[in-house]
Design a protein around this motif. Structure first.
Motif, PDB file in Angstrom:
ATOM      1  N   LEU A   1       0.830  -1.207   0.000  1.00 16.77           N
ATOM      2  CA  LEU A   1       0.000   0.000   0.000  1.00 16.77           C
ATOM      3  C   LEU A   1       0.864   1.257   0.000  1.00 16.77           C
ATOM      4  N   SER A   2       1.975   1.222   0.745  1.00 15.80           N
ATOM      5  CA  SER A   2       2.846   2.401   0.791  1.00 15.80           C
ATOM      6  C   SER A   2       3.483   2.671  -0.570  1.00 15.80           C
ATOM      7  N   GLN A   3       3.839   1.626  -1.292  1.00 17.28           N
ATOM      8  CA  GLN A   3       4.419   1.803  -2.621  1.00 17.28           C
ATOM      9  C   GLN A   3       3.392   2.379  -3.592  1.00 17.28           C
ATOM     10  N   MET A   4       2.156   1.891  -3.531  1.00 17.30           N
ATOM     11  CA  MET A   4       1.114   2.422  -4.413  1.00 17.30           C
ATOM     12  C   MET A   4       0.770   3.858  -4.043  1.00 17.30           C
ATOM     13  N   ALA A   5       0.738   4.162  -2.742  1.00 18.60           N
ATOM     14  CA  ALA A   5       0.441   5.526  -2.303  1.00 18.60           C
ATOM     15  C   ALA A   5       1.523   6.491  -2.770  1.00 18.60           C
ATOM     16  N   ALA A   6       2.773   6.079  -2.686  1.00 21.96           N
ATOM     17  CA  ALA A   6       3.870   6.934  -3.139  1.00 21.96           C
ATOM     18  C   ALA A   6       3.797   7.164  -4.643  1.00 21.96           C
ATOM     19  N   ALA A   7       3.468   6.104  -5.396  1.00 18.60           N
ATOM     20  CA  ALA A   7       3.370   6.242  -6.846  1.00 18.60           C
ATOM     21  C   ALA A   7       2.226   7.171  -7.237  1.00 18.60           C
ATOM     22  N   MET A   8       1.088   7.048  -6.557  1.00 18.01           N
ATOM     23  CA  MET A   8      -0.050   7.906  -6.892  1.00 18.01           C
ATOM     24  C   MET A   8       0.182   9.339  -6.447  1.00 18.01           C
ATOM     25  N   LYS A   9       0.914   9.524  -5.369  1.00 17.40           N
ATOM     26  CA  LYS A   9       1.274  10.885  -4.961  1.00 17.40           C
ATOM     27  C   LYS A   9       2.115  11.552  -6.035  1.00 17.40           C
TER      28      LYS A   9
ATOM     29  N   ASP B   1      -2.370  10.433 -24.359  1.00 18.57           N
ATOM     30  CA  ASP B   1      -2.776  10.668 -22.982  1.00 18.57           C
ATOM     31  C   ASP B   1      -4.007   9.810 -22.696  1.00 18.57           C
ATOM     32  N   GLY B   2      -4.446   9.823 -21.456  1.00 25.26           N
ATOM     33  CA  GLY B   2      -5.597   9.019 -21.084  1.00 25.26           C
ATOM     34  C   GLY B   2      -5.215   7.906 -20.116  1.00 25.26           C
ATOM     35  N   LEU B   3      -6.182   7.419 -19.386  1.00 18.86           N
ATOM     36  CA  LEU B   3      -5.920   6.394 -18.383  1.00 18.86           C
ATOM     37  C   LEU B   3      -5.452   5.089 -19.020  1.00 18.86           C
ATOM     38  N   GLY B   4      -6.088   4.691 -20.126  1.00 16.99           N
ATOM     39  CA  GLY B   4      -5.658   3.479 -20.803  1.00 16.99           C
ATOM     40  C   GLY B   4      -4.260   3.609 -21.370  1.00 16.99           C
ATOM     41  N   TYR B   5      -3.959   4.768 -21.937  1.00 16.87           N
ATOM     42  CA  TYR B   5      -2.618   5.011 -22.477  1.00 16.87           C
ATOM     43  C   TYR B   5      -1.564   4.874 -21.384  1.00 16.87           C
ATOM     44  N   ARG B   6      -1.849   5.458 -20.201  1.00 17.51           N
ATOM     45  CA  ARG B   6      -0.858   5.434 -19.125  1.00 17.51           C
ATOM     46  C   ARG B   6      -0.624   4.017 -18.626  1.00 17.51           C
ATOM     47  N   ILE B   7      -1.697   3.236 -18.490  1.00 16.20           N
ATOM     48  CA  ILE B   7      -1.552   1.863 -18.004  1.00 16.20           C
ATOM     49  C   ILE B   7      -0.658   1.050 -18.936  1.00 16.20           C
ATOM     50  N   PHE B   8      -0.903   1.159 -20.232  1.00 13.23           N
ATOM     51  CA  PHE B   8      -0.124   0.367 -21.176  1.00 13.23           C
ATOM     52  C   PHE B   8       1.264   0.950 -21.402  1.00 13.23           C
ATOM     53  N   LEU B   9       1.455   2.225 -21.066  1.00 16.94           N
ATOM     54  CA  LEU B   9       2.792   2.804 -21.170  1.00 16.94           C
ATOM     55  C   LEU B   9       3.697   2.289 -20.057  1.00 16.94           C
ATOM     56  N   VAL B  10       3.185   2.272 -18.823  1.00 11.73           N
ATOM     57  CA  VAL B  10       4.037   1.902 -17.689  1.00 11.73           C
ATOM     58  C   VAL B  10       4.170   0.385 -17.538  1.00 11.73           C
ATOM     59  N   ARG B  11       3.357  -0.379 -18.271  1.00 14.65           N
ATOM     60  CA  ARG B  11       3.450  -1.835 -18.129  1.00 14.65           C
ATOM     61  C   ARG B  11       4.801  -2.350 -18.605  1.00 14.65           C
ATOM     62  N   ARG B  12       5.431  -1.629 -19.525  1.00 15.40           N
ATOM     63  CA  ARG B  12       6.740  -2.065 -20.023  1.00 15.40           C
ATOM     64  C   ARG B  12       7.796  -1.984 -18.927  1.00 15.40           C
ATOM     65  N   TYR B  13       7.525  -1.169 -17.891  1.00 13.97           N
ATOM     66  CA  TYR B  13       8.439  -1.071 -16.751  1.00 13.97           C
ATOM     67  C   TYR B  13       7.975  -1.944 -15.590  1.00 13.97           C
ATOM     68  N   PHE B  14       6.908  -2.712 -15.835  1.00 16.37           N
ATOM     69  CA  PHE B  14       6.332  -3.580 -14.800  1.00 16.37           C
ATOM     70  C   PHE B  14       5.946  -2.762 -13.571  1.00 16.37           C
ATOM     71  N   ALA B  15       5.405  -1.565 -13.815  1.00 11.88           N
ATOM     72  CA  ALA B  15       5.075  -0.647 -12.725  1.00 11.88           C
ATOM     73  C   ALA B  15       3.679  -0.943 -12.172  1.00 11.88           C
ATOM     74  N   MET B  16       3.565  -2.068 -11.467  1.00  9.14           N
ATOM     75  CA  MET B  16       2.280  -2.447 -10.890  1.00  9.14           C
ATOM     76  C   MET B  16       1.829  -1.464  -9.811  1.00  9.14           C
ATOM     77  N   ASN B  17       2.750  -0.733  -9.212  1.00  5.78           N
ATOM     78  CA  ASN B  17       2.380   0.262  -8.209  1.00  5.78           C
ATOM     79  C   ASN B  17       1.626   1.431  -8.826  1.00  5.78           C
ATOM     80  N   ILE B  18       1.687   1.579 -10.150  1.00  2.00           N
ATOM     81  CA  ILE B  18       0.884   2.576 -10.863  1.00  2.00           C
ATOM     82  C   ILE B  18      -0.317   1.924 -11.525  1.00  2.00           C
ATOM     83  N   ILE B  19      -0.131   0.748 -12.098  1.00  2.00           N
ATOM     84  CA  ILE B  19      -1.212   0.084 -12.837  1.00  2.00           C
ATOM     85  C   ILE B  19      -2.381  -0.245 -11.934  1.00  2.00           C
ATOM     86  N   ILE B  20      -2.122  -0.845 -10.773  1.00  2.00           N
ATOM     87  CA  ILE B  20      -3.216  -1.238  -9.881  1.00  2.00           C
ATOM     88  C   ILE B  20      -4.013  -0.028  -9.386  1.00  2.00           C
TER      89      ILE B  20
END
Length: 272
Positions: A48-56, A219-238
């Motif tokens: 949760l702390s990792q996801m909170a930091a990413a969303m901040k 831009d857009g929520l879908g664009y961002r999810i598929f952009l960061v997936r290449r970095y395996f950034a689940m703290n942003i995707i979730i």
């Protein structure tokens, strides 16, 4: 006493509604803790702390390249496309649904075509839309319209056909024209049903929007999810997935409130 006759009280209903969400959170936290205990660098189930930091960072830190706060700019872009697509879809569906439902010749002419068209997978024609309309906003909005309008039209046609025949006969006996019957008898009863159909179309509309943004967008929520997936950034995707779900849920609540207060007679009729 039979199970189907047992009804929970108000407090019990609230507990039952919250219980699945609480269980999901508990299961996730337990799985995340177990994975991080085995591997502190695990990225599959962030804490949760990792996801909170990413969303901040996404919500309150300006992007160095664009100067924007990415969560809010993505949300605005996606909501703009979604609202435009659904607005066009509702306008088209309301007119066609009532006209086809009322006029027998139009039913014979268009119902088979609408039924067949509604079976076409919208995502399958997305490449065609990109070829015809380009990769700009038009193709994304059009995909939402194509994906939702046929189902709303079919639902409205069925609702018009279910209207009591006595109402239409009485209106004609009083001298009402077809146009007057549409305006005074059919349309007022179809408006709350249109809201129901729109609520059921929210999920598919989000699906088409996210898919289009994932393939061709800047831009857009879908664009961002598929952009960061290449970095395996689940703290942003979730968190982004949770945010999309929350937005869809708020849309549904807003539509229900509009239906309840604008058409109180309809809510009373459904409860009978």
């Amino acid at each position: 006493m039979r199970l189907i006759n047992l009804h929970p009280g108000k407090r019990g209903s609230q507990i039952l509604a919250v219980l699945p969400f609480a269980l999901l959170v508990v299961v996730y936290l337990a799985a995340s803790a177990a994975r991080h205990a085995a591997n502190t660098s695990d990225k599959l189930l962030p804490t949760l702390s990792q996801m909170a930091a990413a969303m901040k960072m996404m919500a309150f830190t300006q992007d160095m390249a664009t100067g924007q706060y990415l969560l809010w700019s993505d949300t605005l872009a996606s909501l703009t496309r979604l609202v435009e697509g659904l607005a066009i879809s509702v306008a088209i569906s309301f007119v066609i649904g009532i006209a086809v439902g009322m006029v027998p010749y139009l039913r014979k002419l268009l119902v088979p075509f609408i039924a067949a068209f509604s079976m076409v997978p919208p995502l399958a024609i997305l490449p065609i839309l990109f070829i015809i309309a380009g990769i700009g906003e038009t193709a994304k909005v059009t995909l939402i319209v194509i994906g939702t309008a046929p189902f709303i039209v079919r639902d409205l046609i069925l609702r018009v056909e279910e209207l009591p025949l006595a109402q239409l006969i009485k209106a004609q006996t009083l001298g009402a024209t077809s146009w007057q019957i549409a305006l005074r008898v059919v349309m007022p009863q179809m408006l709350p049903r249109l809201i129901d159909a729109l609520r059921l179309s929210l999920g598919p509309a989000w699906l088409y929007l996210i898919s289009a943004e994932a393939i061709a967008a800047q831009d857009g929520l879908g664009y961002r999810i598929f952009l960061v997936r290449r970095y395996f950034a689940m703290n942003i995707i979730i968190p982004y997935v949770i945010w999309i779900t929350l937005l869809a849920f708020l849309f549904d609540i807003a539509l229900r409130l509009i239906q309840r207060y604008a058409f109180p007679w309809f809510a009373g009729a459904k409860s009978q």
